[in-house]
Design a protein around this motif. Structure first.
Motif, PDB file in Angstrom:
ATOM      1  N   ASP A  87     -14.498 102.838  -0.330  1.00 46.57           N
ATOM      2  CA  ASP A  87     -15.294 103.712   0.530  1.00 46.57           C
ATOM      3  C   ASP A  87     -15.777 102.854   1.691  1.00 46.57           C
ATOM      4  O   ASP A  87     -16.585 101.935   1.499  1.00 46.57           O
ATOM      5  CB  ASP A  87     -16.483 104.286  -0.251  1.00 46.57           C
ATOM      6  N   CYS A  88     -15.277 103.133   2.879  1.00 39.45           N
ATOM      7  CA  CYS A  88     -15.573 102.278   4.030  1.00 39.45           C
ATOM      8  C   CYS A  88     -17.037 102.316   4.444  1.00 39.45           C
ATOM      9  O   CYS A  88     -17.504 101.406   5.134  1.00 39.45           O
ATOM     10  CB  CYS A  88     -14.686 102.685   5.212  1.00 39.45           C
ATOM     11  N   MET A  89     -17.773 103.347   4.035  1.00 35.34           N
ATOM     12  CA  MET A  89     -19.193 103.427   4.357  1.00 35.34           C
ATOM     13  C   MET A  89     -20.058 102.783   3.279  1.00 35.34           C
ATOM     14  O   MET A  89     -21.096 102.181   3.573  1.00 35.34           O
ATOM     15  CB  MET A  89     -19.610 104.894   4.515  1.00 35.34           C
TER      16      MET A  89
ATOM     17  N   PRO B 227      -8.474 110.637   1.718  1.00 36.36           N
ATOM     18  CA  PRO B 227      -9.921 110.881   1.679  1.00 36.36           C
ATOM     19  C   PRO B 227     -10.612 110.493   2.981  1.00 36.36           C
ATOM     20  O   PRO B 227     -10.207 109.545   3.657  1.00 36.36           O
ATOM     21  CB  PRO B 227     -10.392 109.990   0.524  1.00 36.36           C
ATOM     22  N   GLU B 228     -11.657 111.217   3.325  1.00 38.37           N
ATOM     23  CA  GLU B 228     -12.422 110.926   4.529  1.00 38.37           C
ATOM     24  C   GLU B 228     -13.100 109.566   4.455  1.00 38.37           C
ATOM     25  O   GLU B 228     -13.435 108.972   5.477  1.00 38.37           O
ATOM     26  CB  GLU B 228     -13.475 112.019   4.761  1.00 38.37           C
TER      27      GLU B 228
ATOM     28  N   ASN C  46      -9.043 104.846   7.960  1.00 40.84           N
ATOM     29  CA  ASN C  46      -7.712 105.019   8.540  1.00 40.84           C
ATOM     30  C   ASN C  46      -7.326 106.487   8.678  1.00 40.84           C
ATOM     31  O   ASN C  46      -6.544 106.852   9.549  1.00 40.84           O
ATOM     32  CB  ASN C  46      -6.663 104.295   7.695  1.00 40.84           C
ATOM     33  N   VAL C  47      -7.862 107.318   7.786  1.00 44.02           N
ATOM     34  CA  VAL C  47      -7.580 108.754   7.857  1.00 44.02           C
ATOM     35  C   VAL C  47      -8.072 109.296   9.196  1.00 44.02           C
ATOM     36  O   VAL C  47      -7.385 110.082   9.864  1.00 44.02           O
ATOM     37  CB  VAL C  47      -8.236 109.501   6.670  1.00 44.02           C
ATOM     38  N   LYS C  48      -9.250 108.855   9.597  1.00 41.16           N
ATOM     39  CA  LYS C  48      -9.811 109.277  10.879  1.00 41.16           C
ATOM     40  C   LYS C  48      -8.961 108.765  12.039  1.00 41.16           C
ATOM     41  O   LYS C  48      -8.671 109.508  12.988  1.00 41.16           O
ATOM     42  CB  LYS C  48     -11.242 108.751  11.015  1.00 41.16           C
ATOM     43  N   LEU C  49      -8.520 107.515  11.959  1.00 39.74           N
ATOM     44  CA  LEU C  49      -7.723 106.935  13.036  1.00 39.74           C
ATOM     45  C   LEU C  49      -6.363 107.615  13.167  1.00 39.74           C
ATOM     46  O   LEU C  49      -5.898 107.890  14.280  1.00 39.74           O
ATOM     47  CB  LEU C  49      -7.533 105.436  12.789  1.00 39.74           C
TER      48      LEU C  49
ATOM     49  N   CYS D  37      -6.949 114.727  -0.020  1.00 37.39           N
ATOM     50  CA  CYS D  37      -6.734 114.302  -1.407  1.00 37.39           C
ATOM     51  C   CYS D  37      -7.729 113.186  -1.710  1.00 37.39           C
ATOM     52  O   CYS D  37      -7.573 112.053  -1.222  1.00 37.39           O
ATOM     53  CB  CYS D  37      -5.295 113.806  -1.605  1.00 37.39           C
ATOM     54  N   GLU D  38      -8.757 113.512  -2.470  1.00 39.92           N
ATOM     55  CA  GLU D  38      -9.807 112.539  -2.757  1.00 39.92           C
ATOM     56  C   GLU D  38      -9.255 111.358  -3.564  1.00 39.92           C
ATOM     57  O   GLU D  38      -8.475 111.543  -4.498  1.00 39.92           O
ATOM     58  CB  GLU D  38     -10.952 113.204  -3.521  1.00 39.92           C
TER      59      GLU D  38
END
Length: 356
Positions: A108-110, A173-174, A178-181, A203-204
């Motif tokens: 989890d990047c956050m 997953p959010e 990278n998903v955002k990028l 897909c979590e």
């Protein structure tokens, strides 16, 4: 008297044996001590993985460990199995082990921001590997150009569907930055096309089997779909298998990323249009080299490029991905030694016959 002599000789023999054992133990200790001292001189790298759910992470691990070993470093690999709290505890364990540098594939990047600050407070440099840890000011972010991955996916869809149509996005997953990028690059190209994204799902934990339910729900709402953007090739596998059940595989354009063997086989078969190949071996080897340099206090030779993690501009090193379709499968994948010709064309023997 005879009995006394027997007992005396037995006692003397036992004493001799014990003395011999004692000497042997002492020799063993003397032999192992230099090895222990030598081990202390090695650079110690902590390598923390989100999980090995995605097949490519095993390749990253093996390539990184091999490259680090060649550079005289030892690697302590930890696998959190997708559990963020477990990854936090494993990172704290690596702090206690006094690693010289920490490399993290974030679950989890956050959620890892605070524990990374603990690592840095301990004087240990940190590398965000493939996923940029947010608000953490890591010493380096090394990955592929993920925005370009999204651009390649969108371009493949627009090239295959010049007439336009409805598009699904079944992503990862959010929590994965990278998903955002990837989505940024994807949306940028798509806005100038006739394609319309009508359905999105995640897909979590990168659990690709969730793509089956996601696709079913999407088809219920929008049965007329022309193309599907899949977060990776594992998700694409489940999407294509589901489409095959209703004889739609090959009729709907599917794109993914990672250059998995199964994806390359589907491209050869005509059920997947494109995959974005990323040389994880190159990434892992470069990351190992930079980790060793950071551990030794060396300055990294970068081009000045940075990426904002939400609070800090982090120095980054981005490798180039490659869009792979049927047109360049041989030159990129087979000639590049990624997968063998026999494996890629396993399910299309008629193509193999033509090549012979």
């Amino acid at each position: 008297m005879k009995r006394f002599l027997t007992l005396f000789l037995t006692a003397m023999l036992a004493a001799g044996l014990l003395a011999g054992c004692g000497k042997k133990t002492q020799e063993t200790q003397e032999y192992t001590e230099p090895a222990a001292e030598e081990e202390e001189k090695n650079i110690k790298i902590g390598l923390s993985f989100d999980s090995f759910v995605i097949e490519r992470w095993l390749r990253d691990r093996d390539a990184f460990v091999a490259a680090a070993d060649q550079l005289g470093a030892e690697v302590n690999v930890q696998n959190a199995s997708g559990d963020v709290e477990e990854q936090i505890e494993q990172i704290r364990y690596l702090i206690k082990k006094q690693v010289d540098v920490l490399v993290v594939v974030a679950a989890d990047c956050m959620a890892l921001s605070e524990v990374v600050q603990e690592v840095k407070s301990a004087g240990i440099p940190v590398i965000s590997y493939d996923r940029l840890i947010q608000n953490a000011d890591t010493d380096l972010y090394i990955s592929f150009d993920n925005k370009k991955v999204g651009e390649y996916m969108a371009q493949a869809l627009t090239d295959a569907l010049p007439q336009g149509g409805n598009i699904f996005m079944i992503q990862g997953p959010e929590e994965d930055n990278n998903v955002k990028l990837v989505r940024e690059g994807f949306d940028e190209v798509l806005k100038n096309s006739n394609l319309k994204v009508v359905y999105k799902e995640n897909c979590e934990g990168w659990l690709a089997e969730q793509a089956v339910d996601a696709l079913d729900k999407g088809l219920e709402k929008f049965p007329e779909v022309s193309g599907i953007m899949c977060g990776n090739d594992d998700i694409a596998s489940h999407v294509v298998n589901t489409l095959a059940e209703t004889r739609k595989a090959g009729d709907i354009v599917v794109v993914g990323q990672d250059g998995d063997l199964a994806a390359c086989q589907r491209i050869a078969e005509g059920t997947q249009t494109m995959t974005v190949y990323k040389s994880v071996e190159s990434l892992a080897e470069m990351a190992a080299e930079m980790a060793v340099k950071l551990a030794g206090g060396e300055k990294l030779e970068l081009d000045g490029q940075t990426m904002n993690d939400g609070s800090y501009d982090v120095p980054c090193f981005l490798l180039e991905p490659v869009a792979v379709s049927g047109k360049n499968m041989d030159s990129v994948i087979i000639d590049g030694g990624v997968h063998s010709e026999d494996d890629v064309y396993l399910n299309v023997p008629q193509l193999q016959d033509k090549k012979e």
